[in-house]
Design a protein around this motif. Structure first.
Motif, PDB file in Angstrom:
ATOM      1  N   SER A   1      11.881   0.250  -5.383  1.00 51.16           N
ATOM      2  CA  SER A   1      10.502   0.534  -5.796  1.00 51.16           C
ATOM      3  C   SER A   1      10.095  -0.349  -6.972  1.00 51.16           C
ATOM      4  CB  SER A   1      10.355   2.008  -6.165  1.00 51.16           C
ATOM      5  OG  SER A   1      10.624   2.845  -5.059  1.00 51.16           O
ATOM      6  N   ILE A   2      11.005  -0.567  -7.918  1.00 49.99           N
ATOM      7  CA  ILE A   2      10.703  -1.446  -9.057  1.00 49.99           C
ATOM      8  C   ILE A   2      10.457  -2.862  -8.567  1.00 49.99           C
ATOM      9  CG2 ILE A   2      11.694  -2.516 -11.122  1.00 49.99           C
ATOM     10  CD1 ILE A   2      13.183   0.142 -11.625  1.00 49.99           C
ATOM     11  N   ALA A   3      11.291  -3.353  -7.636  1.00 54.49           N
ATOM     12  CA  ALA A   3      11.100  -4.690  -7.074  1.00 54.49           C
ATOM     13  C   ALA A   3       9.751  -4.808  -6.386  1.00 54.49           C
ATOM     14  CB  ALA A   3      12.232  -5.018  -6.102  1.00 54.49           C
ATOM     15  N   ASP A   4       9.360  -3.758  -5.675  1.00 50.03           N
ATOM     16  CA  ASP A   4       8.066  -3.761  -4.992  1.00 50.03           C
ATOM     17  C   ASP A   4       6.918  -3.837  -5.999  1.00 50.03           C
ATOM     18  OD1 ASP A   4       6.301  -3.730  -2.904  1.00 50.03           O
ATOM     19  OD2 ASP A   4       6.570  -1.618  -2.393  1.00 50.03           O
ATOM     20  N   GLU A   5       7.040  -3.095  -7.087  1.00 50.96           N
ATOM     21  CA  GLU A   5       6.010  -3.146  -8.133  1.00 50.96           C
ATOM     22  C   GLU A   5       5.981  -4.516  -8.812  1.00 50.96           C
ATOM     23  OE1 GLU A   5       3.748  -0.900  -8.891  1.00 50.96           O
ATOM     24  OE2 GLU A   5       4.475   0.545  -7.404  1.00 50.96           O
ATOM     25  N   LEU A   6       7.135  -5.112  -9.039  1.00 45.42           N
ATOM     26  CA  LEU A   6       7.192  -6.458  -9.628  1.00 45.42           C
ATOM     27  C   LEU A   6       6.528  -7.474  -8.717  1.00 45.42           C
ATOM     28  CD1 LEU A   6      10.878  -6.370 -10.928  1.00 45.42           C
ATOM     29  CD2 LEU A   6       8.823  -6.467 -12.367  1.00 45.42           C
ATOM     30  N   TYR A   7       6.732  -7.322  -7.423  1.00 48.02           N
ATOM     31  CA  TYR A   7       6.095  -8.213  -6.447  1.00 48.02           C
ATOM     32  C   TYR A   7       4.575  -8.076  -6.517  1.00 48.02           C
ATOM     33  CZ  TYR A   7       4.489  -9.699  -1.812  1.00 48.02           C
ATOM     34  OH  TYR A   7       3.809 -10.281  -0.780  1.00 48.02           O
ATOM     35  N   LYS A   8       4.079  -6.852  -6.634  1.00 45.54           N
ATOM     36  CA  LYS A   8       2.633  -6.629  -6.735  1.00 45.54           C
ATOM     37  C   LYS A   8       2.069  -7.227  -8.031  1.00 45.54           C
ATOM     38  CE  LYS A   8       2.930  -2.292  -4.131  1.00 45.54           C
ATOM     39  NZ  LYS A   8       2.825  -0.803  -4.204  1.00 45.54           N
ATOM     40  N   LEU A   9       2.898  -7.280  -9.077  1.00 48.68           N
ATOM     41  CA  LEU A   9       2.467  -7.830 -10.366  1.00 48.68           C
ATOM     42  C   LEU A   9       2.627  -9.348 -10.439  1.00 48.68           C
ATOM     43  CD1 LEU A   9       4.060  -5.162 -12.751  1.00 48.68           C
ATOM     44  CD2 LEU A   9       1.603  -5.497 -12.335  1.00 48.68           C
ATOM     45  N   ASN A  10       3.102  -9.961  -9.355  1.00 49.01           N
ATOM     46  CA  ASN A  10       3.365 -11.410  -9.321  1.00 49.01           C
ATOM     47  C   ASN A  10       4.455 -11.829 -10.311  1.00 49.01           C
ATOM     48  OD1 ASN A  10       1.335 -11.785  -7.390  1.00 49.01           O
ATOM     49  ND2 ASN A  10      -0.222 -12.197  -8.939  1.00 49.01           N
ATOM     50  N   ASN A  11       5.360 -10.912 -10.610  1.00 48.15           N
ATOM     51  CA  ASN A  11       6.503 -11.244 -11.457  1.00 48.15           C
ATOM     52  C   ASN A  11       7.668 -11.602 -10.537  1.00 48.15           C
ATOM     53  OD1 ASN A  11       8.645 -11.468 -13.191  1.00 48.15           O
ATOM     54  ND2 ASN A  11       8.338  -9.496 -14.199  1.00 48.15           N
ATOM     55  N   PHE A  12       7.684 -12.859 -10.096  1.00 50.69           N
ATOM     56  CA  PHE A  12       8.670 -13.263  -9.097  1.00 50.69           C
ATOM     57  C   PHE A  12      10.061 -13.440  -9.702  1.00 50.69           C
ATOM     58  CE2 PHE A  12       4.592 -14.523  -7.296  1.00 50.69           C
ATOM     59  CZ  PHE A  12       4.693 -14.010  -6.023  1.00 50.69           C
TER      60      PHE A  12
END
Length: 550
Positions: free
Chosen positions: A394-405
């Motif tokens: 879930s954290i990875a998914d949120e990071l993806y939405k934030l464009n924090n690759f």
């Protein structure tokens, strides 16, 4: 085609062209780090000392710390925090975040780089022969160089500079009649690919000391000399304003100050004061007023309701954890300076002092990967491990939405690393839809076709964004290694242009920050990550779920 590069008529290869080899079994970033470090192929540029200032009085600019030149082979440098020889074994091939690796089609685990490579390197002897031509030309005083322009400066049909000699480039830098700001910016960013700051300053001093042409009247000579000297001053101002080359180089600071004190102060006192002020700013002796930042509304926090004062980090929920992680990441990402990306400084121990921010950023991403794996393996039962696996997805998914690759890849690498991916009993307790989402996120970082999916995602992301810096490191390595520095005895400026373009693409993302409100109960533990080494992580994984006998 062969990208090893020959001295004569070598085709120029863009870093965005298809690679000579596109092997799905190659760990690109690991290959870049390991090969360069083990090869130890670092060219030393030596320069003569005389700059025509012998016998002058030393200006009082404060106690300059006279140490060895930071660029000299004898200077002590800190070890790189990225170890190209990290302990791995066939049974425990864990992959840090800054070493994206292809994954076996059967095991989905990260394999170490093979013996093959996509980077074809020039033989060291050829490099030395080509660079010796630059040294010979550098020994010629710029005013004694009577070579024809047609033989020392090559342009494309559109006017873009293709190649030239060092002396000719310095003339272009200081030519106020046809000033080319784009050329000046590219040159000042990339010149250390073929020379040193000390050599550049020496050439600019040569250029400043204009000899009189006997065919000129005094009025003509004064006008001609003033124009060139103004060009040198303009170049110096732009160079020192950037500050990176001067910041940790006391020798360069001393010679710069000695020159402007001896020459510029008499010819142009006003410009002398400006140059002196700029150098003092670099040395931290003068503070530049910082413009007050506009107040920006921060979005509301995304915390679970009724959060206990004694809540653990993961009790705060994936959305806010991802936000706080992104805020911390951007602070590190924004500190990376252009000079750190030139000349592959991040993989050369001799130049690692120039790349401290990018090495710190890379080490942070590697630590984040190991921390995520450590946190999962620290759970006492498979239910606790499944819960934390779900949280990290879930954290990875949120990071993806934030464009924090960067952190997105770090977390996915932890989940797909062999220490975690082999915990079948724990994964079996993760909901099916969560596992499907993990597979979708994992598809983004697959290295197929030179990380095509990841490149597409980064290119389409609107700022704010933290790109995966490893892609830029890979492109810069390709542009550096697969394009010769010298073509037909002249400096290959198209190579410098390619490098400049890659660096500028990265810098665009540094201009737009994230605006989140800091949550101390999240920020503090994220700043103090406890992470075990990869070998220990794999041993813990084997203790939790031993290998099944064949």
């Amino acid at each position: 085609s062969d990208c090893s590069g020959s001295e004569n008529n070598t085709p120029i290869m863009s870093p965005f062209s298809p690679r000579p080899t596109d092997s799905p079994k190659l760990n690109i970033i690991d290959k870049i780090l390991a090969e360069t470090a083990t090869r130890g192929e670092v060219t030393s540029y030596e320069s003569t000392n005389g700059v025509g200032l012998n016998g002058t009085t030393e200006p009082d600019i404060g106690a300059l710390d006279i140490r060895d030149d930071p660029g000299s082979p004898t200077s002590p440098v800190p070890p790189s925090p990225i170890s190209p020889n990290s302990p791995t074994s066939p049974s425990s091939p864990s992959s840090p975040a800054f070493q994206l690796s292809p994954v076996s089609s059967t095991s989905r685990r990260f394999e170490p780089a093979g013996a093959e490579g996509v980077i074809l390197r020039k033989p060291l002897e050829r490099v030395k022969r080509a660079q010796s031509k630059i040294y010979e030309e550098d020994d010629i005083n710029i005013w004694d160089d009577d070579s024809k322009i047609a033989d020392t400066l090559i342009k494309e049909s559109n006017g873009q500079i293709k190649s030239g000699t060092f002396n000719r480039f310095v003339e272009l830098l200081t030519d106020t009649r046809s000033y080319r700001i784009d050329f000046v910016k590219v040159f000042l960013l990339t010149y250390q690919a073929f020379t040193t700051p000390k050599q550049l300053l020496r050439k600019l001093i040569q250029r400043y000391n204009v000899p009189r042409d006997p065919n000129m009247t005094m009025e003509e000579f004064v006008k001609y000399r003033t124009g060139i000297q103004n060009g040198v001053i303009n170049c110096l101002k732009l160079w020192v304003t950037n500050g990176d080359d001067f910041e940790n180089n006391p020798h360069l600071q001393k010679e710069f100050m000695q020159f402007i004190h001896t020459c510029v102060s008499h010819d142009n006192p006003q410009q002398y004061r400006i140059l002196r002020q700029k150098l003092l700013v670099v040395r931290g002796m003068v503070t530049v007023p910082v413009a007050k930042k506009e107040d920006v509304d921060t979005p509301p926090l995304k915390l679970p309701p009724n959060l206990s004062p004694n809540a653990t980090l993961f009790d705060h929920g994936p959305p806010e954890i991802a936000r706080q992680l992104t805020m911390l990441d951007f602070q590190l990402f924004a500190k990376i300076k252009p000079i750190e990306l030139v000349n592959q400084a991040w993989v050369k121990p001799k130049y690692s002092h120039q790349a401290k921010n990018i090495l710190h950023f890379a080490e942070r991403m590697n630590t984040l990967t190991r921390w995520a794996a450590t946190s999962i393996l620290a759970q006492k039962d498979k239910g606790g491990r499944a819960k934390l696996i779900t949280d990290f997805i879930s954290i990875a998914d949120e990071l993806y939405k934030l464009n924090n690759f960067s952190s997105f890849i770090a977390i996915i690498n932890a989940l797909e690393g062999s220490a975690i991916s082999r915990l079948h009993a724990s994964w079996n307790k993760v909901e099916r839809k969560v596992c499907q989402r993990n597979d979708e996120l994992y598809e983004i970082i697959l290295p197929n076709s030179n990380f095509r999916n990841l490149r597409k995602e980064v290119a389409q992301a609107n700022p704010p964004c933290i790109p995966y810096v490893g892609l830029f490191m890979s492109d810069l390595t390709f542009a550096t290694e697969c394009n010769p520095t010298v073509v037909n005895g002249m400096i290959n400026f198209l190579k410098c242009t390619y490098i400049n373009d890659i660096i500028n693409r990265l810098r665009l993302y540094q201009h737009t920050p994230y605006h989140f409100e800091a949550v101390p109960s999240i920020v503090t533990p994220l700043q103090q990550l406890h992470a075990l080494d990869e070998e220990t992580l794999y041993e813990m994984s084997l203790q939790i779920e031993p290998k099944k006998p064949k």
